[in-house]
Design an enzyme around this catalytic site. Sequence first.
Site, PDB file in Angstrom:
ATOM      1  N   GLU A  40      65.650  56.992 -83.343  1.00  0.00           N
ATOM      2  CA  GLU A  40      66.868  57.623 -83.867  1.00  0.00           C
ATOM      3  C   GLU A  40      67.220  58.892 -83.093  1.00  0.00           C
ATOM      4  O   GLU A  40      68.388  59.176 -82.844  1.00  0.00           O
ATOM      5  CB  GLU A  40      66.675  57.969 -85.346  1.00  0.00           C
TER       6      GLU A  40
ATOM      7  N   GLY B   8      61.224  53.833 -95.914  1.00  0.00           N
ATOM      8  CA  GLY B   8      62.471  53.307 -96.474  1.00  0.00           C
ATOM      9  C   GLY B   8      62.762  51.993 -95.764  1.00  0.00           C
ATOM     10  O   GLY B   8      62.340  51.812 -94.625  1.00  0.00           O
TER      11      GLY B   8
ATOM     12  N   GLY C 163      58.064  51.569 -88.796  1.00  0.00           N
ATOM     13  CA  GLY C 163      56.605  51.560 -88.944  1.00  0.00           C
ATOM     14  C   GLY C 163      55.991  50.192 -89.209  1.00  0.00           C
ATOM     15  O   GLY C 163      55.082  49.751 -88.499  1.00  0.00           O
TER      16      GLY C 163
ATOM     17  N   ASP D 177      51.550  53.355 -98.778  1.00  0.00           N
ATOM     18  CA  ASP D 177      51.339  53.138 -97.346  1.00  0.00           C
ATOM     19  C   ASP D 177      50.941  51.669 -97.127  1.00  0.00           C
ATOM     20  O   ASP D 177      49.929  51.213 -97.664  1.00  0.00           O
ATOM     21  CB  ASP D 177      50.226  54.086 -96.872  1.00  0.00           C
ATOM     22  N   MET D 178      51.748  50.974 -96.343  1.00  0.00           N
ATOM     23  CA  MET D 178      51.506  49.540 -96.132  1.00  0.00           C
ATOM     24  C   MET D 178      50.089  49.272 -95.617  1.00  0.00           C
ATOM     25  O   MET D 178      49.466  48.271 -95.996  1.00  0.00           O
ATOM     26  CB  MET D 178      52.562  48.993 -95.161  1.00  0.00           C
TER      27      MET D 178
ATOM     28  N   ARG E 164      60.119  53.233-103.623  1.00  0.00           N
ATOM     29  CA  ARG E 164      61.384  52.892-104.283  1.00  0.00           C
ATOM     30  C   ARG E 164      61.398  51.417-104.679  1.00  0.00           C
ATOM     31  O   ARG E 164      60.904  50.572-103.935  1.00  0.00           O
ATOM     32  CB  ARG E 164      62.575  53.160-103.353  1.00  0.00           C
TER      33      ARG E 164
ATOM     34  N   LYS F 247      62.694  68.913 -88.328  1.00  0.00           N
ATOM     35  CA  LYS F 247      62.071  68.161 -87.230  1.00  0.00           C
ATOM     36  C   LYS F 247      62.958  68.367 -86.019  1.00  0.00           C
ATOM     37  O   LYS F 247      64.194  68.330 -86.143  1.00  0.00           O
ATOM     38  CB  LYS F 247      61.984  66.676 -87.575  1.00  0.00           C
TER      39      LYS F 247
ATOM     40  N   HIS G  71      64.722  46.886 -90.671  1.00  0.00           N
ATOM     41  CA  HIS G  71      64.139  48.225 -90.481  1.00  0.00           C
ATOM     42  C   HIS G  71      63.150  48.407 -91.623  1.00  0.00           C
ATOM     43  O   HIS G  71      63.524  48.702 -92.760  1.00  0.00           O
ATOM     44  CB  HIS G  71      65.256  49.287 -90.514  1.00  0.00           C
TER      45      HIS G  71
ATOM     46  N   HIS H 268      70.188  54.415 -92.636  1.00  0.00           N
ATOM     47  CA  HIS H 268      69.472  53.985 -91.421  1.00  0.00           C
ATOM     48  C   HIS H 268      70.441  53.477 -90.351  1.00  0.00           C
ATOM     49  O   HIS H 268      70.063  52.686 -89.482  1.00  0.00           O
ATOM     50  CB  HIS H 268      68.459  52.856 -91.721  1.00  0.00           C
TER      51      HIS H 268
ATOM     52  N   ARG I 188      71.163  65.375 -87.253  1.00  0.00           N
ATOM     53  CA  ARG I 188      71.165  64.188 -88.108  1.00  0.00           C
ATOM     54  C   ARG I 188      71.779  64.595 -89.452  1.00  0.00           C
ATOM     55  O   ARG I 188      71.336  65.565 -90.075  1.00  0.00           O
ATOM     56  CB  ARG I 188      69.735  63.703 -88.325  1.00  0.00           C
TER      57      ARG I 188
ATOM     58  N   ASN J   2      66.711  67.573 -87.208  1.00  0.00           N
ATOM     59  CA  ASN J   2      66.740  66.783 -88.435  1.00  0.00           C
ATOM     60  C   ASN J   2      66.210  67.687 -89.546  1.00  0.00           C
ATOM     61  O   ASN J   2      65.006  67.885 -89.679  1.00  0.00           O
ATOM     62  CB  ASN J   2      65.850  65.542 -88.248  1.00  0.00           C
TER      63      ASN J   2
HETATM   64  P1  AMP Z   1      58.131  54.796 -90.891  1.00  0.00           P
HETATM   65  O1  AMP Z   1      58.879  55.265 -92.105  1.00  0.00           O
HETATM   66  O2  AMP Z   1      58.993  54.052 -89.923  1.00  0.00           O
HETATM   67  O3  AMP Z   1      57.311  55.872 -90.243  1.00  0.00           O
HETATM   68  O4  AMP Z   1      57.070  53.698 -91.411  1.00  0.00           O
HETATM   69  C1  AMP Z   1      56.035  54.051 -92.295  1.00  0.00           C
HETATM   70  C2  AMP Z   1      55.362  52.784 -92.777  1.00  0.00           C
HETATM   71  O5  AMP Z   1      54.824  52.062 -91.663  1.00  0.00           O
HETATM   72  C3  AMP Z   1      54.192  53.050 -93.719  1.00  0.00           C
HETATM   73  O6  AMP Z   1      54.253  52.173 -94.831  1.00  0.00           O
HETATM   74  C4  AMP Z   1      52.979  52.702 -92.879  1.00  0.00           C
HETATM   75  O7  AMP Z   1      51.935  52.231 -93.658  1.00  0.00           O
HETATM   76  C5  AMP Z   1      53.540  51.581 -92.024  1.00  0.00           C
HETATM   77  N1  AMP Z   1      52.681  51.311 -90.862  1.00  0.00           N
HETATM   78  C6  AMP Z   1      52.413  52.089 -89.808  1.00  0.00           C
HETATM   79  N2  AMP Z   1      51.509  51.496 -88.988  1.00  0.00           N
HETATM   80  C7  AMP Z   1      51.193  50.302 -89.566  1.00  0.00           C
HETATM   81  C8  AMP Z   1      50.327  49.220 -89.228  1.00  0.00           C
HETATM   82  N3  AMP Z   1      49.574  49.254 -88.141  1.00  0.00           N
HETATM   83  N4  AMP Z   1      50.277  48.156 -90.075  1.00  0.00           N
HETATM   84  C9  AMP Z   1      51.003  48.113 -91.194  1.00  0.00           C
HETATM   85  N5  AMP Z   1      51.844  49.104 -91.564  1.00  0.00           N
HETATM   86  C10 AMP Z   1      51.955  50.178 -90.775  1.00  0.00           C
END
Ligand code: AMP
Length: 402
Positions: free
Chosen positions: A384, A211, A330, A282-283, A240, A14, A207, A179, A90, A7
């Site tokens: 993926e 993103g 995530g 970051d969530m 975004r 990656k 998803h 995705h 990818r 990727n």
């Molecule tokens: P990804 O792009 O699939 O790696 O997802 C990244 C997102 O997942 C980021 O916003 C992270 O904050 C969120 N994430 C990962 N672990 C957690 C968790 N335990 N609780 C809430 N959000 C999470």
Amino acid sequence: MKVLVLNCGSSSIKYQLRDMEKDEVIAKGTVAKIGEPGSYIEHETGGKKTRREAVIPNHSEGLSLVMKAMLDEEHGVIKDLREIAAVGHRVVHGGAAFTEPALITPEVQEKIRECIPLAPLHNPANLAGITEAKKQLPEVPHVAVFDTAFHQTMPEKAYMYAVPREFYIQYGVRKYGFHGTSCRYVSKKAEEMLGSSSDRLKMIICHLGNGVTLNAVQGGKSVDTSMGLTPLEGLIMGTRCGDIDPGVIFYLHRRANLSVEELDKILNKKSGLLGVSGVSNDMREVIKGAEAGNSRCKLALEMYAYRVKKYIGAYAAAMGGLDVLVFTAGIGENSPLMRGMICENLEFLGVKLDGEANVKTVKAEGVISSPDSKVKVLVVPTDEEKMIALDTMEIAEKVKKI
Ligand code: AMP
């Protein structure tokens, strides 16, 4: 069979080497900051990570380091590069040209090049990876797996924008979606989990990662998806904005004197969870902020869940019903809080969560709806790379037989 999955981004590679028979990741890693100061390679095998700083001016050098890492006497996993039977790449944008993975020939490379205007940041890096990997592993089949391909089954009424038709004809302006590899993997896995692959099964995949894609899948085929010509359309994402009135762009251009480039950057990199919360993309950080009483973080969570909920309603209406709702990536895999907020008040659609199962299902697959829920709600961890490796193996085996 050992398959290498690559990727390639503009400044990163990656990689994963997978043993297909054992369904195992033998080694994986990242080459980061290619062409920048501080470049390095991080290689992981058998749970052990090694990191090496090096001058990595381009993808060619980066890939050489990947090969060296895999052959390394101490941390390596193969004795000879000929052990790699095929390479899966990818590729972000396949435009309307690719509806499925493709064996990479010079013609396929040319078509990927023709899609560069649609993905100017991604496709050139994907192509650089393909060119270099073909040089370094010339004897084996190379396969391109496209993020957009799964969505090529959308009907015209779902993928066309209501703009003058010449923009579609001349410039390919339409919804493509992204995705797709993740959604295809997750939809197959969900069918396996339910032991059902009816051609009438109506599924919505959420998803929710950095993103975000919502995908309506009917009978295993993508019939609508939330991202568009670019990955900016649809849901609220890390940075975004997702759907906004296109008039906002003209308004800000005139009123705040912002250029197209500035607006592009703001809507792609400074909006979403980051823009609303003012804290983070970051969530996890946004949830922490909300728990500590930060009202902007609370609003970000509410807006995020509300938008996903609206899309679920829209896609259920588009398909004339809903059988399965799937959470992945995530946030979808790890946040019972967000899953709970999204599913709240969806009982009218037949969605009823099992609170305990929801809280318990983290980083694992599982059913999180209550037994009497009409709609099955699942958590399915996405993979993926595994999907790319499976596609690559399938094509490599066909090539062998010819
Ligand atoms: P990804 O792009 O699939 O790696 O997802 C990244 C997102 O997942 C980021 O916003 C992270 O904050 C969120 N994430 C990962 N672990 C957690 C968790 N335990 N609780 C809430 N959000 C999470």
